[in-house]
Scaffold this active site. Structure first.
Site, mmCIF file in Angstrom:
data_model
loop_
_atom_site.group_PDB
_atom_site.id
_atom_site.type_symbol
_atom_site.label_atom_id
_atom_site.label_comp_id
_atom_site.label_asym_id
_atom_site.label_seq_id
_atom_site.Cartn_x
_atom_site.Cartn_y
_atom_site.Cartn_z
ATOM 1 C CD GLU A 44 -2.681 1.028 2.660
ATOM 2 O OE1 GLU A 44 -3.583 1.855 2.834
ATOM 3 O OE2 GLU A 44 -2.459 0.087 3.472
ATOM 4 C CE LYS A 116 -7.358 1.282 3.152
ATOM 5 N NZ LYS A 116 -6.200 1.635 4.003
ATOM 6 C CB CYS A 152 -4.822 -2.050 3.995
ATOM 7 S SG CYS A 152 -4.111 -2.338 5.647
ATOM 8 C CE LYS A 185 -2.531 -4.740 12.778
ATOM 9 N NZ LYS A 185 -2.232 -3.310 12.488
ATOM 10 N N GLY A 318 21.866 9.010 27.968
ATOM 11 C CA GLY A 318 22.401 8.929 29.316
ATOM 12 C C GLY A 318 22.385 7.493 29.797
ATOM 13 C CB SER A 320 20.858 5.800 34.893
ATOM 14 O OG SER A 320 20.075 4.648 34.592
ATOM 15 C CB SER A 325 19.881 3.989 30.429
ATOM 16 O OG SER A 325 20.532 3.382 31.522
ATOM 17 C CD GLU A 424 10.557 5.094 34.207
ATOM 18 O OE1 GLU A 424 11.333 4.486 34.956
ATOM 19 O OE2 GLU A 424 10.949 5.745 33.209
#
Length: 574
Positions: A44, A116, A152, A185, A318, A320, A325, A424
């Site tokens: 597509e 489509k 699709c 999926k 960074g 840590s 990380s 987080e």
């Protein structure tokens, strides 16, 4: 009579790069010719890249897309691919507006095109905003084989063009796709393709894009399924591939019919394409990757293509000493190679010795560039000058680290990687303009519990290959901590991550409210606190870098909540 050999060209185009994408299509069409295919199917919008978003609303881009498909037909012919039927996705435009289309190309001409019909407008899709739906069936006869084209979403919705093609009379359906990856999926796709092949009563060839485009990753896995659900062929996941499958005529083909209610039938015929020295191919069925390997491959693909397609050469992050990380660094090394990855340890007075040594050990194991830049002198200046204490003092540490990363980025041209995870990000456990700085966030959609599982999987995979596991075991096993104050642990203010992620999945991915989550066995006060945190952190998430989508509901274009919002899910009456 020969079977119809269909080549599914699973390619990785770049949005907007019409010339580059056309060259890519020509090169893979040549391979299809070499493999003796009579028809080659591309994904597509392969010519324009997908999704084009508001580029579809730009007349100049749409006109360029229409011109590009005509030039592609000529280029294929000049490249010796004129005698193979090529079906290519592209952006069209007419008086009704932009169209998500497929062109049928043969001997330097555009024989036919299909627009489509089903335009998805949910989760990451906004196609009703951009495109006008089609109402015409495109059937091309290649010798005795009648081939229909769909795109699709046309096979994901019941009804629509699939039963219409069955009524009109086809022998095989070709489906062009740009179906993004998310966990689990591939099994859902297989089920959808099987149902539509049975509904049409003919084999269905499903070609998918591969590669990264901003926060989306396309995982390939193209396949061909017989009318009875048998798998006739499957391409590899997360890499470009050419899958060739021989499809026979049905024993009792349906007659042609042009009076299909609600549809215009466009029929075209090309001369029978006879391939000399033709022999039936053995079936090619690539293995499906296990869950953690699929997720890791998606994260590697997303980062690699974002970096390369946007012209970056290197990244910085960074380090840590913690697991987040470490996993991001390992993904970056797998994506780009260790020489393109730069890690910086930025300790403060609260950084533990084991965190510093774990960061250095990660660098040793992966071979990335490593340096240490203490932020303590900068922090002291801010704290002393502004009289900071408490949360303000904690956050200035993160912001000094963010400034350090951005300064190094500006100086050396590296792309900064944010290392926050989905858990987080959900509850706002990050510092805006601090650890939230960056141009890309590879694990933005990875829950903390899955980060841990991925680290263990990647280490196990390395051990099985006789390589050094990239993530230090101590980074995986130690209790998570931001180390912004003495003795700080994430569990000081959050529940255990396994419990947190289970609640977040119900709220974020499944849209369950307080009552439903508590009814599933979770503590009411805990659930209410988490829901309140999620709702309150929307303004932070709006300012966070984009990152690869791997779950069923990612923050960003997949979950769009207002920042200013007086409805509070955590106050729902029981």
């Amino acid at each position: 009579m020969q079977a119809l050999r269909i080549a599914l060209a699973q390619i990785n185009p770049t949005v907007g790069d019409l010339e580059g994408n056309a060259a890519l299509i020509v090169s893979w069409a040549r391979r299809a010719v070499e493999e003796g295919a009579q028809i080659v199917l591309f994904p597509e919008m392969a010519l324009t890249g997908y999704p084009v978003e508001d580029l579809a609303l730009t007349p100049a881009f749409a006109d360029a897309g229409k011109d590009a498909v005509r030039r592609l037909a000529d280029a294929l012919d000049r490249a010796g691919c004129g005698d193979i039927v090529a079906v290519v996705g592209y952006l069209d435009r007419d008086l009704a507006g932009a169209r998500n289309s497929a062109a049928v190309l043969f001997r330097g001409e555009v024989l036919s095109h299909y627009d489509k019909v089903a335009l998805p407008t949910y989760r990451v899709f906004d196609e009703a905003r951009y495109f006008a739906p089609g109402s015409r069936l495109s059937i091309t006869s290649i010798g005795d084989h009648r081939v229909g084209v769909v795109i699709c979403e046309d096979i994901w919705q019941p009804g629509g063009p699939v039963p219409a093609y069955s009524a009109a009379g086809v022998d095989v359906l070709l489906c062009l796709n740009a179906s993004p990856f998310e966990r689990g999926k591939d099994h859902i796709r297989r089920s959808v393709v099987e149902r539509r092949a049975a509904e049409a009563g003919v084999p269905l060839a499903y070609v998918n894009l591969v590669g990264g485009q901003d926060e989306l990753v396309f995982d390939g896995g193209s396949l061909v399924v017989a009318r009875d659900g048998r798998l006739l062929g499957r391409a590899r996941q997360f890499s470009e591939d050419l899958l060739c499958v021989d499809v026979d005529l049905p024993d009792h083909p349906r007659p042609d019919r042009d009076d299909v209610p609600g549809w215009t039938v466009d029929r075209n015929t090309v001369s029978d394409i006879v391939v000399r020295g033709w022999d039936r191919r053995d079936e090619t069925v690539a293995d499906s990757k296990p869950d953690e390997e699929q997720v890791w491959a998606a994260l590697v693909t997303g980062l690699r293509d974002y970096v390369h397609k946007n012209g970056f050469r290197s990244v910085v992050l960074g380090l840590s000493g913690g697991i987040d990380s470490a996993v991001v660094a390992a993904i970056a090394v797998d994506s780009l190679g260790s020489d393109a990855v730069h890690g910086i340890s930025m300790p403060s007075r609260y950084s533990s010795d084991h965190s510093r040594s774990d960061a250095a050990e990660l660098a040793r194991r992966t071979g990335l560039h490593f340096q240490t830049e203490s932020v303590e002198p900068m922090v002291e200046v801010f704290v002393r000058t502004l009289g900071l204490h408490g949360l303000a003092e904690e956050n200035i540490q993160a912001r000094c680290r963010g400034m350090t990363l951005m300064a190094v980025s500006n100086e050396a041209g590296h792309l900064v990687l944010a290392t926050g995870n989905k858990s987080e990000l959900a509850v706002g456990y990050s510092t805006i303009y601090g650890d939230a700085v960056g141009g890309y966030a590879p694990i933005k959609d990875v829950p903390k519990s899955l980060v841990r599982d991925l680290a263990r999987w990647r280490n196990k995979a390395a051990t099985e290959r006789g390589e050094v596991p990239p993530v230090p075991e101590s980074s995986i096993d130690k209790a998570p901590s931001a180390e912004l104050r003495p003795g700080q642990l994430d569990t000081d203010s959050l529940p255990d991550y396994d419990e947190l992620d289970a609640i977040l999945y119900r709220y974020v991915d499944c849209d369950q409210g307080l009552h439903d989550i508590v009814a599933a066995g979770y503590d009411r006060d805990t659930v209410a606190d988490i829901l309140q945190r999620v709702d309150a952190a929307e303004y932070k998430r709006r300012q966070y870098p984009i990152g690869t989508k791997v779950t069923s509901r990612a923050f960003g274009r997949d979950r769009r909540m207002p920042v200013t919002n007086a409805f509070h899910s955590h106050e729902e009456r029981m």
